[in-house]
Design a protein around this motif. Structure first.
Motif, mmCIF file in Angstrom:
data_model
loop_
_atom_site.group_PDB
_atom_site.id
_atom_site.type_symbol
_atom_site.label_atom_id
_atom_site.label_comp_id
_atom_site.label_asym_id
_atom_site.label_seq_id
_atom_site.Cartn_x
_atom_site.Cartn_y
_atom_site.Cartn_z
ATOM 1 N N ASP A 60 12.482 10.737 8.513
ATOM 2 C CA ASP A 60 11.723 9.818 7.670
ATOM 3 C C ASP A 60 12.652 9.087 6.697
ATOM 4 O OD1 ASP A 60 9.184 8.724 6.889
ATOM 5 O OD2 ASP A 60 9.282 9.962 5.073
ATOM 6 N N HIS A 75 5.415 -1.266 3.450
ATOM 7 C CA HIS A 75 4.683 -0.022 3.230
ATOM 8 C C HIS A 75 3.863 0.429 4.424
ATOM 9 C CE1 HIS A 75 5.794 0.097 -0.979
ATOM 10 N NE2 HIS A 75 5.408 -1.152 -1.111
ATOM 11 N N SER A 76 3.825 -0.365 5.479
ATOM 12 C CA SER A 76 3.006 0.019 6.630
ATOM 13 C C SER A 76 3.609 -0.537 7.915
ATOM 14 C CB SER A 76 1.568 -0.496 6.462
ATOM 15 O OG SER A 76 1.557 -1.903 6.523
ATOM 16 N N MET A 77 3.156 0.035 9.021
ATOM 17 C CA MET A 77 3.609 -0.456 10.321
ATOM 18 C C MET A 77 3.095 -1.877 10.566
ATOM 19 S SD MET A 77 5.573 1.505 12.217
ATOM 20 C CE MET A 77 5.279 1.084 13.926
ATOM 21 N N SER A 78 1.910 -2.176 10.069
ATOM 22 C CA SER A 78 1.359 -3.531 10.245
ATOM 23 C C SER A 78 2.253 -4.568 9.581
ATOM 24 C CB SER A 78 -0.056 -3.603 9.676
ATOM 25 O OG SER A 78 -0.907 -2.731 10.366
ATOM 26 N N SER A 79 2.737 -4.267 8.392
ATOM 27 C CA SER A 79 3.653 -5.181 7.690
ATOM 28 C C SER A 79 4.955 -5.332 8.470
ATOM 29 C CB SER A 79 3.966 -4.662 6.296
ATOM 30 O OG SER A 79 2.804 -4.526 5.540
ATOM 31 N N GLN A 99 3.078 2.168 16.846
ATOM 32 C CA GLN A 99 2.021 2.269 15.849
ATOM 33 C C GLN A 99 0.809 2.993 16.433
ATOM 34 O OE1 GLN A 99 0.107 -1.421 14.725
ATOM 35 N NE2 GLN A 99 -0.323 -0.649 12.657
ATOM 36 N N ASN A 103 -0.596 6.594 15.157
ATOM 37 C CA ASN A 103 -1.990 6.737 14.705
ATOM 38 C C ASN A 103 -2.695 7.847 15.471
ATOM 39 O OD1 ASN A 103 -1.901 4.748 12.743
ATOM 40 N ND2 ASN A 103 -2.613 3.140 14.114
ATOM 41 N N SER A 106 -1.277 11.219 14.411
ATOM 42 C CA SER A 106 -1.718 11.541 13.055
ATOM 43 C C SER A 106 -3.133 12.108 13.051
ATOM 44 C CB SER A 106 -1.649 10.284 12.192
ATOM 45 O OG SER A 106 -2.172 10.526 10.919
#
Length: 166
Positions: A60, A75-79, A99, A103, A106
């Motif tokens: 990480d 801050h995110s995979m989408s970004s 991603q 998900n 998780s």
């Protein structure tokens, strides 16, 4: 330069996915061990989970360092995917696949962890009941008292003697 950063990042994400897959497998194994109530195996699997968690923490850090090299606060995979669409579109499909896998892993790990916690709680309830049964069976019985606060004497056993019988 950007292509090399995204290549490194997707490689790190693949390693992270492998570690999370291993974690899911360990939680599944732990669930089976909890059902069988095998304490020795439980200790071993918990040790493996902790070791895997330490590996995840290390990877990480590598992932966060790779993201910092992109130069933005992500801050995110989408970004990350949005930035990849602008700067390096050939990695977008790979990042979207990663991603989806993350998900899925998780949610699987969360469900397994919740299930394991419930199994542990149920095991504690059963252990408490067994302990109460043992304590009640082994504890000395108290004497009973009548309504006047006097001890009931239930030990009025008649004794037979040879003299009396003759």
């Amino acid at each position: 330069m950007q292509e090399e950063i995204f290549k490194n990042l997707t490689s790190i994400l693949d390693k992270e996915i492998n570690l999370y897959t291993e974690m899911r497998n360990l939680y599944t194994e732990k669930k089976e061990i909890l059902i069988k109530n095998n304490i020795l195996e439980l200790t071993k699997i918990d040790t493996k989970i902790i070791e895997n968690y330490e590996k995840i923490k290390k990877i990480d850090i590598l992932r966060l360092d790779a993201i910092k090299m992109i130069g933005e606060d992500i801050h995110s995979m989408s970004s990350l995917i949005e930035i990849a669409e602008e700067r390096c579109p050939k990695f977008v499909i790979k990042l979207k696949e990663q991603q989806a896998k993350l998900n899925n892993l998780s949610s699987s790990i969360s469900i397994l962890n919740l299930t394991n916690m419930k199994l542990i709680k149920h095991g504690m309830i059963l252990t408490d009941k067994k302990l109460n049964i043992i304590v009640e069976a082994c504890a000395p019985k108290g004497t009973s008292y009548n309504g006047k606060g006097q001890e009931n004497d239930n030990n009025n056993l008649e004794m037979s003697t040879i003299i009396k019988d003759v």
